[in-house]
Design a protein around this motif. Structure first.
Motif, mmCIF file in Angstrom:
data_model
loop_
_atom_site.group_PDB
_atom_site.id
_atom_site.type_symbol
_atom_site.label_atom_id
_atom_site.label_comp_id
_atom_site.label_asym_id
_atom_site.label_seq_id
_atom_site.Cartn_x
_atom_site.Cartn_y
_atom_site.Cartn_z
ATOM 1 N N VAL A 60 0.620 6.441 -8.890
ATOM 2 C CA VAL A 60 1.647 5.491 -8.748
ATOM 3 C C VAL A 60 1.185 4.076 -9.222
ATOM 4 O O VAL A 60 0.158 3.578 -8.921
ATOM 5 C CB VAL A 60 1.753 5.325 -7.182
ATOM 6 C CG1 VAL A 60 2.839 4.449 -6.616
ATOM 7 C CG2 VAL A 60 1.916 6.636 -6.451
ATOM 8 N N ASP A 61 2.151 3.888 -10.136
ATOM 9 C CA ASP A 61 1.842 2.420 -10.708
ATOM 10 C C ASP A 61 0.303 2.370 -11.307
ATOM 11 O O ASP A 61 -0.793 1.498 -11.226
ATOM 12 C CB ASP A 61 1.902 1.396 -9.793
ATOM 13 C CG ASP A 61 3.240 0.996 -9.422
ATOM 14 O OD1 ASP A 61 3.339 0.542 -8.169
ATOM 15 O OD2 ASP A 61 4.134 1.265 -10.100
ATOM 16 N N MET A 62 -0.047 3.578 -12.058
ATOM 17 C CA MET A 62 -1.351 3.739 -12.904
ATOM 18 C C MET A 62 -2.481 3.948 -12.005
ATOM 19 O O MET A 62 -3.595 3.887 -12.183
ATOM 20 C CB MET A 62 -1.453 2.893 -13.659
ATOM 21 C CG MET A 62 -0.335 2.865 -14.952
ATOM 22 S SD MET A 62 -0.902 1.708 -16.298
ATOM 23 C CE MET A 62 -0.720 -0.166 -15.440
ATOM 24 N N ASN B 264 12.384 12.616 -8.248
ATOM 25 C CA ASN B 264 12.008 11.204 -8.368
ATOM 26 C C ASN B 264 12.878 10.266 -7.448
ATOM 27 O O ASN B 264 12.298 9.350 -6.970
ATOM 28 C CB ASN B 264 12.339 10.844 -9.780
ATOM 29 C CG ASN B 264 11.379 11.967 -10.849
ATOM 30 O OD1 ASN B 264 10.357 12.073 -10.419
ATOM 31 N ND2 ASN B 264 11.884 12.100 -11.947
ATOM 32 N N ALA B 265 14.110 10.690 -7.203
ATOM 33 C CA ALA B 265 14.772 9.797 -6.249
ATOM 34 C C ALA B 265 14.160 9.624 -4.885
ATOM 35 O O ALA B 265 14.215 8.551 -4.134
ATOM 36 C CB ALA B 265 16.216 10.359 -6.030
ATOM 37 N N LYS B 266 13.661 10.576 -4.378
ATOM 38 C CA LYS B 266 12.939 10.692 -2.851
ATOM 39 C C LYS B 266 11.383 10.304 -3.050
ATOM 40 O O LYS B 266 10.679 10.545 -2.103
ATOM 41 C CB LYS B 266 13.257 12.165 -2.313
ATOM 42 C CG LYS B 266 14.518 12.291 -2.083
ATOM 43 C CD LYS B 266 14.773 13.492 -1.375
ATOM 44 C CE LYS B 266 16.173 13.739 -1.083
ATOM 45 N NZ LYS B 266 16.628 15.089 -0.444
ATOM 46 N N ASN C 278 5.097 0.340 -1.203
ATOM 47 C CA ASN C 278 5.236 -0.500 -2.435
ATOM 48 C C ASN C 278 5.211 0.318 -3.840
ATOM 49 O O ASN C 278 3.891 0.178 -4.314
ATOM 50 C CB ASN C 278 4.512 -1.840 -2.438
ATOM 51 C CG ASN C 278 4.905 -2.762 -3.563
ATOM 52 O OD1 ASN C 278 6.206 -2.598 -4.149
ATOM 53 N ND2 ASN C 278 4.052 -3.874 -3.651
ATOM 54 N N ILE C 279 6.162 0.959 -4.246
ATOM 55 C CA ILE C 279 6.020 1.785 -5.260
ATOM 56 C C ILE C 279 7.011 1.109 -6.519
ATOM 57 O O ILE C 279 8.118 1.119 -6.378
ATOM 58 C CB ILE C 279 6.619 3.163 -4.934
ATOM 59 C CG1 ILE C 279 5.747 3.755 -3.826
ATOM 60 C CG2 ILE C 279 6.750 4.265 -6.025
ATOM 61 C CD1 ILE C 279 6.380 5.072 -3.178
ATOM 62 N N GLY C 280 6.281 1.075 -7.781
ATOM 63 C CA GLY C 280 6.842 0.942 -8.890
ATOM 64 C C GLY C 280 7.338 2.133 -9.486
ATOM 65 O O GLY C 280 8.534 2.409 -9.751
ATOM 66 N N SER C 281 6.542 2.694 -10.175
ATOM 67 C CA SER C 281 6.930 3.880 -10.942
ATOM 68 C C SER C 281 5.619 5.086 -10.730
ATOM 69 O O SER C 281 4.459 4.823 -10.350
ATOM 70 C CB SER C 281 6.709 3.672 -12.313
ATOM 71 O OG SER C 281 5.441 3.340 -13.131
ATOM 72 N N GLN D 65 0.796 -1.037 -0.031
ATOM 73 C CA GLN D 65 0.217 0.023 0.040
ATOM 74 C C GLN D 65 0.863 1.162 0.007
ATOM 75 O O GLN D 65 1.834 1.310 0.755
ATOM 76 C CB GLN D 65 -0.844 0.126 1.342
ATOM 77 C CG GLN D 65 -1.795 1.332 1.073
ATOM 78 C CD GLN D 65 -3.073 1.011 2.338
ATOM 79 O OE1 GLN D 65 -2.874 -0.102 3.231
ATOM 80 N NE2 GLN D 65 -3.821 1.974 2.428
ATOM 81 N N VAL D 66 0.519 2.315 -0.590
ATOM 82 C CA VAL D 66 1.174 3.385 -1.009
ATOM 83 C C VAL D 66 0.662 4.497 0.002
ATOM 84 O O VAL D 66 -0.608 4.650 -0.192
ATOM 85 C CB VAL D 66 1.350 3.768 -2.565
ATOM 86 C CG1 VAL D 66 2.161 5.035 -2.440
ATOM 87 C CG2 VAL D 66 2.215 2.781 -3.395
ATOM 88 N N GLN D 67 1.313 5.102 0.756
ATOM 89 C CA GLN D 67 1.034 6.307 1.526
ATOM 90 C C GLN D 67 1.505 7.593 0.934
ATOM 91 O O GLN D 67 3.020 7.584 0.809
ATOM 92 C CB GLN D 67 1.112 6.074 3.101
ATOM 93 C CG GLN D 67 0.311 5.351 3.570
ATOM 94 C CD GLN D 67 0.161 5.105 4.954
ATOM 95 O OE1 GLN D 67 1.430 5.102 5.493
ATOM 96 N NE2 GLN D 67 -1.021 4.888 5.807
#
Length: 115
Positions: free
Chosen positions: A99-101, A73-75, A27-30, A1-3
């Motif tokens: 995040v990841d669409m 983007n790095a952070k 959990n971040i992809g792009s 899960q992304v926060q």
């Protein structure tokens, strides 16, 4: 899960400046688009500034020349530098990221512009 966690809101006098930050974790992809929206009581949430993957920016006419959106983007972070703030810009400011669409929103940070 992304926060998304925002920071930097607060009280400022008219004509003052604030810098908002928003960092994504989990959990971040792009991450593609990032942006800042704002909402006043009784009104819908409206976008203020957007930034694309390559750094292309868009601003609402009302904030052009005063707000600057940027990203790291790095952070996994997006920022909003707000200068020459006006009292009518008192609102809750929300960051968002794709995040990841999937669109993900922060919890909001209060900005109060008052003398």
């Amino acid at each position: 899960q992304v926060q998304l966690v925002e920071s930097g809101g607060g009280n400022v006098q008219p004509g003052g400046s604030l810098r908002l930050s928003c960092v994504a974790s989990g959990n971040i992809g792009s991450i593609t688009s990032m942006g800042w929206y704002r909402q006043t009581p009784g009104s819908q949430r409206d976008w203020a500034a957007l930034i694309g993957t390559t750094g292309t920016t868009r601003y609402q006419d009302s904030v052009k020349g005063r707000f600057t959106i940027s990203r790291d983007n790095a952070k996994n972070a997006v920022y909003l530098q707000m200068d020459s703030l006006k009292s009518e810009e008192t609102a809750i400011y929300f960051c968002f990221m794709v995040v990841d669409m999937t669109s993900v929103w922060g919890q909001g940070t209060q900005v109060t512009v008052s003398s």
